[in-house]
Design an enzyme around this catalytic site. Structure first.
Site, short mmCIF file in Angstrom:
data_model
loop_
_atom_site.label_atom_id
_atom_site.label_comp_id
_atom_site.label_asym_id
_atom_site.label_seq_id
_atom_site.Cartn_x
_atom_site.Cartn_y
_atom_site.Cartn_z
N SER A 282 -0.49 -0.56 13.77
CA SER A 282 -1.14 0.47 14.58
C SER A 282 -1.92 -0.20 15.71
O SER A 282 -2.44 -1.31 15.54
CB SER A 282 -2.10 1.27 13.69
OG SER A 282 -3.11 1.86 14.47
N LYS A 288 -3.06 -1.04 9.19
CA LYS A 288 -1.84 -0.27 8.98
C LYS A 288 -0.57 -1.12 8.94
O LYS A 288 -0.40 -2.07 9.69
CB LYS A 288 -1.67 0.78 10.08
CG LYS A 288 -2.64 1.93 10.03
CD LYS A 288 -2.61 2.72 8.72
CE LYS A 288 -1.33 3.50 8.55
NZ LYS A 288 -1.22 4.60 9.51
N ASN A 290 3.24 0.34 8.84
CA ASN A 290 3.96 1.62 8.84
C ASN A 290 5.47 1.43 8.65
O ASN A 290 6.06 0.50 9.23
CB ASN A 290 3.70 2.36 10.15
CG ASN A 290 2.23 2.71 10.33
OD1 ASN A 290 1.54 3.02 9.35
ND2 ASN A 290 1.74 2.63 11.55
N GLU A 295 11.43 5.67 8.87
CA GLU A 295 11.11 6.93 9.56
C GLU A 295 12.12 7.22 10.66
O GLU A 295 12.49 8.39 10.90
CB GLU A 295 9.70 6.87 10.15
CG GLU A 295 8.62 6.95 9.08
CD GLU A 295 7.23 6.71 9.64
OE1 GLU A 295 6.34 7.49 9.34
OE2 GLU A 295 7.05 5.73 10.39
#
Ligand code: ARG
Length: 445
Positions: A282, A288, A290, A295
């Site tokens: 992030s 973070k 991710n 995704e």
């Protein structure tokens, strides 16, 4: 020959120029560089057939074939650019041929239309790509198998995303292998169904020349021979739609797996950690990590569905035979193929490099009454009808929830309050690891 023939295959019956916007709007070039090769392959078979049928001399055929091969070589070497001034790949190749070898090049399009030609090109390409995608599926299956074998850990299985019964991480991953094997079968079947050659169907009504369609069908590897009906041969886009449907189902499978990777790598589950290479950070929150790779697989799945819908909608109102709407099969297919190919590669790498966390999986197994069904099975083995057993265990679970205990933490005396058939041997029976050794559950190990 009118001037327009420098960039177009037509123009004789026109007085005015095409608008620049119309030219750009009509050009398929930004999506069909991958058709140059199949287009030339189709043309080489076509001229071999024309010679056989006496429509070209051997010398003419040789000059044309050499010209086509030199165009392909220059195109591959980056010496020839396929730009939007050419309406489509067929225009690009034929005009370069005429420029290169002169008037004899103008004989290439004898007994052929772009309407049969574009379907030949697409079938050659789409068929080949089903094989390429199948190979990527194999690679992902191999990664799933390897990661599965290395991680036989017990973990909760879910329904409604609520903990349900014990399974293993290995077995859960192998469920995806089965889906992928079906996806591969579907692609193989689509390749088989489409295996008829449209060349010679002409614009829509064949040709007055006595050409040999069986020859070109065989030369181009279409095992089903030539298309049976000229009008159908040029109007059919089922073969693209079928592969797009197969791609959609495949992406749905990848997206479900992606969703699980995302869930499992959250702190709430903590079942896996994805490799740094397939995650991002992030810009503001320093902690973070991710799961962007997963995704993006999930997010791009909708694009493939959109590609399928776009072509289904383009086709549904079209009268026979060819209509320019159909040129969009190339946009839809190219986009979907790109998503499918990159998603399979990404998924393979994420699966091959993930770290499983058996401790977190086991901790989750012990909360949520994952042995409740087996307590009922125990009662059934002692003669209690299943529906009664179900009710008894429901009562036990309620009691446990109030007491803040798991079923196996109850004393024998507490358990016997619910059913007198319960004996000491219930404890080994409902042990989570032992459950997996019983009956057909052994298959999951
Ligand atoms: N580029 C066209 C397509 O792929 C080829 C067929 C063009 N035919 C025509 N009559 N304009 O659909």
């Amino acid at each position: 020959m009118p001037d327009t023939y420098t960039t177009k295959l037509w123009g004789g019956r026109f007085r005015g120029d095409e608008d620049a916007l119309m030219q750009r709007f009509n050009s398929e070039c930004w999506r069909t560089d991958w058709l140059v090769e199949p287009d030339i392959e189709g043309s080489l078979a076509h001229v071999a057939m024309l010679e056989r049928c006496g429509l070209l001399t051997a010398a003419e055929r040789e000059v044309i074939a050499d010209g086509l091969r030199s165009i392909l070589a220059d195109y591959r070497a980056g010496k020839l650019a396929y730009t939007e001034e050419y309406e489509d790949v067929h225009t690009f190749v034929e005009l370069h041929l005429i420029r290169r070898i002169g008037d004899v090049g103008k004989k290439l399009h004898t007994a052929r239309s772009r309407n049969d030609q574009c379907n030949v090109d697409m079938k050659l390409y789409v068929k080949r790509q089903t094989g390429e995608v199948a190979a990527l599926i194999d690679a992902l299956c191999a990664a799933l198998e390897k990661t599965a074998q290395e991680n036989p850990w017990i973990m909760p299985g879910y329904t409604h995303l609520q903990r349900a019964q014990v399974v293993t991480f290995r077995y859960h991953l192998l469920a995806y292998r089965e889906m992928l094997l079906r996806d591969k079968k579907r692609l193989r079947n689509a390749a088989d169904v489409m295996d008829e050659c449209p060349l010679g169907c002409g614009a829509l009504a064949g040709t007055t020349h006595a050409i040999d369609r069986a020859f070109t069908a065989e030369a181009l590897g279409f095992s089903g021979g030539p298309c049976a009906n000229f009008i159908d041969g040029v109007s059919d886009r089922d073969f693209v739609l079928e592969v797009l449907s197969d791609f959609s189902i495949l992406m749905m499978h990848l997206s479900r797996l992606a969703e699980e990777l995302i869930l499992w790598s959250s702190a709430e589950f903590g079942f896996i950690e994805l490799d740094d290479r397939y995650t991002t950070g992030s810009s503001i929150m320093p902690q973070k990590k991710n799961p962007d790779g997963a995704e993006l697989v999930r997010g791009r799945t909708g694009r493939v569905y959109g590609d399928l819908m776009a072509l289904l909608c383009a086709m549904k109102g079209l009268p026979l035979a060819y209509n320019k709407d159909m040129q969009q099969d190339k946009d839809s297919f190219a986009d979907a193929l790109d998503v499918v190919t990159t998603s399979l590669l990404m998924m393979e790498r994420m699966i091959a490099t993930l770290q499983a966390k058996p401790g977190a999986m086991r901790a989750a197994v012990t909360r949520g009454f994952l042995n409740a069904t087996e307590v009922a099975d125990y009662l059934v083995a002692r003669g209690v009808p299943f529906r009664d057993a179900h009710g008894i265990v429901g009562q036990i679970v309620l009691y446990c929830e109030d007491a803040g205990k798991s079923i196996e933490a109850l004393s024998l005396e507490e358990l016997r309050r619910f059913s007198p058939v319960i004996e000491e041997d219930i404890f080994p029976y409902i042990d989570y690891d032992a459950i997996l050794q019983k009956g057909i559950k052994k298959e999951m190990l």
